[in-house]
Design an enzyme around this catalytic site. Structure first.
Site, PDB file in Angstrom:
ATOM      1  N   SER A 184       1.491   4.265   7.514  1.00 13.11           N
ATOM      2  CA  SER A 184       2.415   4.647   6.454  1.00 13.11           C
ATOM      3  C   SER A 184       2.525   6.147   6.225  1.00 13.11           C
ATOM      4  CB  SER A 184       2.005   3.960   5.153  1.00 13.11           C
ATOM      5  OG  SER A 184       0.680   4.314   4.820  1.00 13.11           O
ATOM      6  N   HIS A 212       4.769  -2.003   6.783  1.00 14.72           N
ATOM      7  CA  HIS A 212       5.857  -1.038   7.006  1.00 14.72           C
ATOM      8  C   HIS A 212       6.709  -1.385   8.227  1.00 14.72           C
ATOM      9  CE1 HIS A 212       5.457   2.014   3.894  1.00 14.72           C
ATOM     10  NE2 HIS A 212       4.155   1.767   3.933  1.00 14.72           N
ATOM     11  N   LYS A 243       8.331  -4.361   0.459  1.00 14.00           N
ATOM     12  CA  LYS A 243       8.919  -3.115   0.956  1.00 14.00           C
ATOM     13  C   LYS A 243      10.349  -3.396   1.419  1.00 14.00           C
ATOM     14  CE  LYS A 243       4.602  -0.777   1.377  1.00 14.00           C
ATOM     15  NZ  LYS A 243       3.262  -1.043   1.876  1.00 14.00           N
TER      16      LYS A 243
HETATM   17  C1  LIG Z   1       2.110  -1.343   1.098  1.00 12.39           C
HETATM   18  C2  LIG Z   1       1.088  -1.938   1.972  1.00 12.39           C
HETATM   19  C3  LIG Z   1       0.368  -3.074   1.553  1.00 12.39           C
HETATM   20  C4  LIG Z   1       0.541  -3.641   0.186  1.00 12.39           C
HETATM   21  O1  LIG Z   1       1.651  -4.466   0.115  1.00 12.39           O
HETATM   22  P1  LIG Z   1       2.188  -4.928  -1.335  1.00 12.39           P
HETATM   23  O2  LIG Z   1       3.020  -6.103  -1.012  1.00 12.39           O
HETATM   24  O3  LIG Z   1       2.908  -3.781  -1.926  1.00 12.39           O
HETATM   25  O4  LIG Z   1       0.977  -5.295  -2.125  1.00 12.39           O
HETATM   26  C5  LIG Z   1      -0.532  -3.630   2.429  1.00 12.39           C
HETATM   27  N1  LIG Z   1      -0.735  -3.100   3.655  1.00 12.39           N
HETATM   28  C6  LIG Z   1      -0.082  -2.021   4.084  1.00 12.39           C
HETATM   29  C7  LIG Z   1      -0.335  -1.494   5.453  1.00 12.39           C
HETATM   30  C8  LIG Z   1       0.844  -1.390   3.254  1.00 12.39           C
HETATM   31  O5  LIG Z   1       1.507  -0.304   3.676  1.00 12.39           O
END
Ligand SMILES: *Cc1c(COP(=O)(O)O)cnc(C)c1O
Length: 395
Positions: A184, A212, A243
Site C-alpha cells: 500500500s 489493494h 477499498k
Molecule cells: C486496508 C487493508 C486491510 C484492511 O481492510 P479493511 O477492510 O479496511 O479492514 C487489510 N489488509 C491490507 C493489506 C490493507 O491494505
C-alpha cells in the site's frame, strides 16, 4: 501521586508523539468521498481515498443498499452462527466465489477482521508463519494472535524467502507464507509466481492479502491471483470490500473445507455481529457491476497511467509503483508534511506518509488515483503538485 483518572500517562505519550512529529489529527469530510470533496470546509481534489472505482457514492450501490434495507432491515440482529445469517449474506459469498474463481468464500466484517480471524485459525503451535516485512498491520496483528512461530523475510526478496524456507523446512509441522498482493505504501505488486513456486518446492502454504488489488488487478479486478493466472495454487486469498468495492467488509476465498473450518473457528466471524443488509446489498451490486463490464477498471488504469506519466515527466520520484498507488517521494519528514499542507492550500488533498509508516527519510505524499477522477481534475492536480514541487525545490 497524580490521579490516575486524569490520564496523565496518555497525555505524556501524546506529548512525545507531538515532539516526534508523529501526532495525527482527523480531517472531516462534509459529504461523500468523491474525486472532489469538501474537507475542513474547503473544496479540494481528493487524491487520498481508496475509492478506486468511484463506487463509494455510486447510485447503483446506494439503491442496492436501500433495497436491502427494505427487504432485511437496518441490522442483522445477531452473529452469523446464531441467527444473523441472512439469505443476502449467502448471496454475497456465492457471487464472490464466482467472481474470484474459487470454490468458496467467507465474508467477515472487515479486511482487518478477516486477517485477525483467519491467520490464527489456520495455524497452530509447531507451525511457522513467514511474512513479508512490509505486510499490513492487520497481518501483523493476525499473526500475533496465532500460537505459531513468526519470522519475516526482506521485502519481496525471494533469496531471503528461500533461505528461510530451506532452513526451517524440517523443523515445523506447517509453514505459511503471507504477503500483501499490492503493497500500500509503494504500490508495488508481490512476486506471487516466484512465491508460489518456492511454496510448492518447500511444501509451504500461501496466503495473499489482496486489499489493494481487489477491484484493481486481474480481469475486471479479480485480484493478483488472476493477474498472474495462479488459480488453484494460492491457499488463502483475502479480499476487502472496503477499498475499490466502495463499502466495507473482508473475505477469504479458498477451498470449501477452509470456509467450513472458518465458520467454526474464525473468531471475529463467531463473536462479532454480521454485516448489515445495506452493506451486503451494496457489495453484491458492486461485484455484479465488475462482472458485467471492464468499464470501471479500464477507466481506473487509464487515469492512473495518465497521472503517473505526467507526474514522472515533471521530474518527481514515484518509486517502484506498478499500480494506481502513486507515491511522490519527498524524503524529509517535516518537508513532506509542509508539501502536503501547501497542496491543500492550493486545492489538492494528499495526506503525507512518514516514518514509522515508511522508513525514515522516505516521506511521501501518496496519490491515490481513481476511476472517478476527470482528466481536468488530474491535469489541475498535476499543475498544482508541480508548482509546489518547484517552490519547495523538490524538482
Ligand atoms: C486496508 C487493508 C486491510 C484492511 O481492510 P479493511 O477492510 O479496511 O479492514 C487489510 N489488509 C491490507 C493489506 C490493507 O491494505
Amino acid at each position: 501521586m497524580a490521579n490516575i483518572h486524569n490520564m496523565t500517562f496518555l497525555k505524556e505519550k501524546i506529548d512525545t508523539l507531538k515532539e516526534e512529529g508523529l501526532y495525527k489529527e482527523l480531517v472531516t469530510l462534509e459529504g461523500p468521498n468523491e474525486s472532489e470533496c469538501i474537507i475542513n470546509g474547503k473544496k479540494v481534489i481528493n487524491l487520498s481515498s481508496n475509492n478506486y472505482l468511484g463506487f463509494a457514492n455510486h447510485p447503483r450501490l446506494k439503491q442496492a443498499a436501500i433495497d436491502a434495507i427494505n427487504l432485511y432491515g437496518a441490522g442483522a440482529g445477531a452473529v452469523r452462527p446464531i441467527v444473523g445469517n441472512m439469505k443476502i449474506h449467502d448471496e454475497l459469498e456465492q457471487i464472490l466465489a464466482r467472481f474470484k474463481r474459487e470454490e468458496a468464500v467467507l465474508v467477515f466484517q472487515s479486511g482487518f477482521n478477516c486477517n485477525a480471524g483467519t491467520i490464527q485459525a489456520v495455524t497452530e503451535e509447531g507451525d511457522l508463519i513467514i511474512s513479508d516485512e512490509l505486510n499490513h498491520a492487520s497481518i501483523i496483528d493476525g499473526a500475533r494472535l496465532s500460537k505459531a512461530k513468526k519470522t519475516t523475510f526482506k521485502h519481496s526478496d525471494m533469496d531471503d524467502l528461500e533461505r528461510i524456507l530451506k532452513e526451517n523446512k524440517d523443523k515445523y509441522k506447517k509453514m505459511l507464507i503471507i504477503t500483501d498482493g499490492v503493497f500500500s505504501m509503494d504500490g508495488d505488486i508481490a512476486k506471487l509466481p516466484e512465491i508460489v513456486e518456492l511454496a510448492e518446492k518447500y511444501k509451504a502454504m500461501t496466503y495473499v492479502d489482496d486489499a489493494h488489488a481487489s477491484g484493481v488487478l486481474g480481469e475486471n479486478g479479480r485480484g493478483t491471483v488472476d493477474h498472474f493466472d495462479l488459480h488453484g495454487r494460492v491457499d488463502f486469498t483475502i479480499g476487502t470490500l472496503s477499498k475499490a468495492i466502495g463499502v466495507v467488509g473482508g473475505y477469504v476465498a479458498g477451498k470449501k473445507v477452509t470456509i467450513e473450518w472458518l465458520i467454526n473457528r474464525g473468531r471475529p466471524f463467531l463473536f462479532s455481529t454480521a454485516l448489515p443488509p445495506a452493506v451486503v446489498g451494496a457489495c453484491i451490486e458492486a461485484i455484479k457491476m465488475l462482472m458485467e463490464s471492464s468499464e470501471y477498471t479500464d477507466r481506473l488504469w487509464e487515469n492512473a497511467t495518465y497521472f503517473k506519466k505526467n507526474i514522472k515527466d515533471c521530474g518527481f520520484d514515484i518509486g517502484q509503483s506498478q499500480t494506481p498507488i502513486t507515491p511522490i517521494i519527498i524524503g524529509d519528514e517535516s518537508k513532506t508534511k509542509d508539501f502536503s499542507k501547501k497542496l491543500f492550500e492550493k486545492g489538492v488533498f494528499v495526506s503525507p506518509i512518514v516514518f514509522p509508516t515508511v522508513p525514515k527519510g522516505t516521506g511521501r505524499v501518496r496519490c491515490m488515483i481513481t476511476a472517478g477522477h476527470s482528466k481536468d481534475q488530474l491535469d489541475k492536480a498535476v499543475d498544482i503538485i508541480s508548482q509546489v514541487g518547484k517552490e519547495m525545490k523538490v524538482i
